[in-house]
Motif scaffolding. Structure first.
Motif, PDB file in Angstrom:
ATOM      1  N   VAL A  13      14.293   0.914  11.958  1.00 10.21           N
ATOM      2  CA  VAL A  13      13.047   1.629  12.272  1.00 10.21           C
ATOM      3  C   VAL A  13      12.319   0.941  13.420  1.00 10.21           C
ATOM      4  O   VAL A  13      11.845   1.599  14.361  1.00 10.21           O
ATOM      5  N   LEU A  14      12.242  -0.368  13.382  1.00 11.90           N
ATOM      6  CA  LEU A  14      11.534  -1.113  14.429  1.00 11.90           C
ATOM      7  C   LEU A  14      12.236  -0.995  15.779  1.00 11.90           C
ATOM      8  O   LEU A  14      11.573  -0.913  16.815  1.00 11.90           O
ATOM      9  N   ALA A  15      13.562  -0.967  15.771  1.00 15.11           N
ATOM     10  CA  ALA A  15      14.318  -0.821  17.020  1.00 15.11           C
ATOM     11  C   ALA A  15      14.028   0.526  17.671  1.00 15.11           C
ATOM     12  O   ALA A  15      13.922   0.623  18.897  1.00 15.11           O
ATOM     13  N   THR A  46      12.371   0.096  -7.309  1.00 13.25           N
ATOM     14  CA  THR A  46      12.538   1.529  -7.546  1.00 13.25           C
ATOM     15  C   THR A  46      12.319   2.358  -6.292  1.00 13.25           C
ATOM     16  O   THR A  46      12.596   3.553  -6.290  1.00 13.25           O
ATOM     17  N   GLY A  47      11.825   1.729  -5.226  1.00 10.91           N
ATOM     18  CA  GLY A  47      11.624   2.454  -3.989  1.00 10.91           C
ATOM     19  C   GLY A  47      11.345   1.522  -2.830  1.00 10.91           C
ATOM     20  O   GLY A  47      10.745   0.462  -3.006  1.00 10.91           O
ATOM     21  N   PHE A  48      11.829   1.919  -1.654  1.00 12.58           N
ATOM     22  CA  PHE A  48      11.582   1.149  -0.434  1.00 12.58           C
ATOM     23  C   PHE A  48      11.538   2.111   0.734  1.00 12.58           C
ATOM     24  O   PHE A  48      12.391   2.989   0.853  1.00 12.58           O
ATOM     25  N   HIS A  49      10.538   1.935   1.575  1.00 13.40           N
ATOM     26  CA  HIS A  49      10.423   2.786   2.756  1.00 13.40           C
ATOM     27  C   HIS A  49       9.667   2.027   3.835  1.00 13.40           C
ATOM     28  O   HIS A  49       8.655   1.388   3.558  1.00 13.40           O
ATOM     29  N   THR A  50      10.169   2.088   5.047  1.00 14.91           N
ATOM     30  CA  THR A  50       9.470   1.534   6.207  1.00 14.91           C
ATOM     31  C   THR A  50       9.349   2.647   7.233  1.00 14.91           C
ATOM     32  O   THR A  50      10.316   3.357   7.500  1.00 14.91           O
ATOM     33  N   THR A  51       8.169   2.791   7.798  1.00 12.67           N
ATOM     34  CA  THR A  51       7.930   3.795   8.823  1.00 12.67           C
ATOM     35  C   THR A  51       6.904   3.264   9.818  1.00 12.67           C
ATOM     36  O   THR A  51       6.255   2.257   9.568  1.00 12.67           O
ATOM     37  N   VAL A  52       6.802   3.956  10.940  1.00 12.72           N
ATOM     38  CA  VAL A  52       5.756   3.658  11.918  1.00 12.72           C
ATOM     39  C   VAL A  52       4.907   4.905  12.027  1.00 12.72           C
ATOM     40  O   VAL A  52       5.428   6.001  12.274  1.00 12.72           O
ATOM     41  N   ARG A  53       3.605   4.752  11.783  1.00 13.57           N
ATOM     42  CA  ARG A  53       2.682   5.870  11.932  1.00 13.57           C
ATOM     43  C   ARG A  53       1.294   5.321  12.262  1.00 13.57           C
ATOM     44  O   ARG A  53       0.897   4.273  11.769  1.00 13.57           O
ATOM     45  N   GLY A  54       0.615   6.051  13.126  1.00 16.64           N
ATOM     46  CA  GLY A  54      -0.729   5.653  13.502  1.00 16.64           C
ATOM     47  C   GLY A  54      -0.807   4.273  14.132  1.00 16.64           C
ATOM     48  O   GLY A  54      -1.782   3.562  13.938  1.00 16.64           O
ATOM     49  N   GLY A  55       0.236   3.886  14.863  1.00 16.58           N
ATOM     50  CA  GLY A  55       0.240   2.572  15.502  1.00 16.58           C
ATOM     51  C   GLY A  55       0.453   1.413  14.538  1.00 16.58           C
ATOM     52  O   GLY A  55       0.251   0.255  14.892  1.00 16.58           O
ATOM     53  N   GLN A  56       0.889   1.729  13.312  1.00 17.31           N
ATOM     54  CA  GLN A  56       1.111   0.713  12.289  1.00 17.31           C
ATOM     55  C   GLN A  56       2.544   0.776  11.764  1.00 17.31           C
ATOM     56  O   GLN A  56       3.117   1.852  11.652  1.00 17.31           O
ATOM     57  N   VAL A  57       3.072  -0.377  11.431  1.00 15.51           N
ATOM     58  CA  VAL A  57       4.318  -0.439  10.673  1.00 15.51           C
ATOM     59  C   VAL A  57       3.896  -0.432   9.209  1.00 15.51           C
ATOM     60  O   VAL A  57       3.099  -1.278   8.783  1.00 15.51           O
ATOM     61  N   GLY A 102       5.098   2.213 -12.709  1.00 16.97           N
ATOM     62  CA  GLY A 102       4.955   0.834 -12.243  1.00 16.97           C
ATOM     63  C   GLY A 102       3.912   0.723 -11.158  1.00 16.97           C
ATOM     64  O   GLY A 102       2.757   1.085 -11.341  1.00 16.97           O
ATOM     65  N   LYS A 103       4.333   0.262  -9.988  1.00 19.08           N
ATOM     66  CA  LYS A 103       3.390   0.113  -8.874  1.00 19.08           C
ATOM     67  C   LYS A 103       4.110   0.256  -7.541  1.00 19.08           C
ATOM     68  O   LYS A 103       5.326   0.102  -7.459  1.00 19.08           O
ATOM     69  N   THR A 104       3.332   0.548  -6.518  1.00 22.04           N
ATOM     70  CA  THR A 104       3.814   0.573  -5.139  1.00 22.04           C
ATOM     71  C   THR A 104       2.898  -0.320  -4.329  1.00 22.04           C
ATOM     72  O   THR A 104       1.670  -0.175  -4.367  1.00 22.04           O
ATOM     73  N   ILE A 105       3.488  -1.241  -3.613  1.00 21.27           N
ATOM     74  CA  ILE A 105       2.744  -2.117  -2.714  1.00 21.27           C
ATOM     75  C   ILE A 105       2.959  -1.592  -1.307  1.00 21.27           C
ATOM     76  O   ILE A 105       4.093  -1.380  -0.875  1.00 21.27           O
ATOM     77  N   THR A 106       1.856  -1.381  -0.581  1.00 23.29           N
ATOM     78  CA  THR A 106       1.909  -0.903   0.795  1.00 23.29           C
ATOM     79  C   THR A 106       1.334  -1.987   1.694  1.00 23.29           C
ATOM     80  O   THR A 106       0.179  -2.394   1.538  1.00 23.29           O
ATOM     81  N   ALA A 107       2.152  -2.458   2.609  1.00 24.99           N
ATOM     82  CA  ALA A 107       1.729  -3.470   3.585  1.00 24.99           C
ATOM     83  C   ALA A 107       1.793  -2.846   4.975  1.00 24.99           C
ATOM     84  O   ALA A 107       2.747  -2.130   5.292  1.00 24.99           O
ATOM     85  N   THR A 108       0.770  -3.085   5.793  1.00 24.12           N
ATOM     86  CA  THR A 108       0.756  -2.554   7.158  1.00 24.12           C
ATOM     87  C   THR A 108       0.542  -3.674   8.154  1.00 24.12           C
ATOM     88  O   THR A 108      -0.220  -4.606   7.907  1.00 24.12           O
ATOM     89  N   LEU A 109       1.242  -3.552   9.257  1.00 20.12           N
ATOM     90  CA  LEU A 109       1.098  -4.489  10.378  1.00 20.12           C
ATOM     91  C   LEU A 109       0.968  -3.659  11.643  1.00 20.12           C
ATOM     92  O   LEU A 109       1.644  -2.637  11.779  1.00 20.12           O
ATOM     93  N   PRO A 110       0.111  -4.066  12.590  1.00 22.69           N
ATOM     94  CA  PRO A 110      -0.020  -3.310  13.832  1.00 22.69           C
ATOM     95  C   PRO A 110       1.280  -3.350  14.635  1.00 22.69           C
ATOM     96  O   PRO A 110       1.916  -4.399  14.750  1.00 22.69           O
ATOM     97  N   LEU A 111       1.665  -2.201  15.179  1.00 30.05           N
ATOM     98  CA  LEU A 111       2.884  -2.115  15.973  1.00 30.05           C
ATOM     99  C   LEU A 111       2.766  -2.937  17.252  1.00 30.05           C
ATOM    100  O   LEU A 111       3.715  -3.589  17.668  1.00 30.05           O
TER     101      LEU A 111
END
Length: 114
Positions: A13-15, A46-57, A102-111
């Protein structure tokens, strides 16, 4: 999915977005910590997803546990315990959403650096 597969997916995704190498390193560290903690302490990934949206990873990791991660005081006598501190340092806007499974943890970093 294991940690290596999650890192590979995030790297792909980052590439696509030509992310700077320093950001790639930070994202891969966050992915490794969150996925390994889900496997080790969260009763399984139970789930994993990485995306880029709104200038954020955006990294989303789900597990079966409803226990909230917490910062442990550093101790030279107890191994580990640094993962959540690393995540919160690299992605301070990280948040947790609890749900029936369970739970979902969402972490964001600026692109891009500001």
């Amino acid at each position: 999915m294991n940690c290596a597969q999650a890192r590979d997916a995030a790297r792909h995704v980052l590439a696509e977005h030509h992310a700077p190498e320093a950001l790639v390193a930070d994202v891969l560290t966050v992915v490794s910590e969150l996925v390994s903690n889900a496997i080790r302490h969260g009763e399984g990934l139970t789930g994993f997803h990485t995306t880029v949206r709104g200038g954020q990873v955006v990294i989303e990791v789900s597990d079966r546990s409803t226990l909230q991660p917490h910062l442990r005081p550093p101790s030279p006598h107890t191994p580990g315990g640094f993962g959540w501190r690393v995540v919160k340092t690299l992605a301070p806007s990280t948040f947790i959403r609890f749900h029936r499974g369970g739970k979902t943890i969402t972490a964001t970093l600026p692109l891009r650096p500001r």
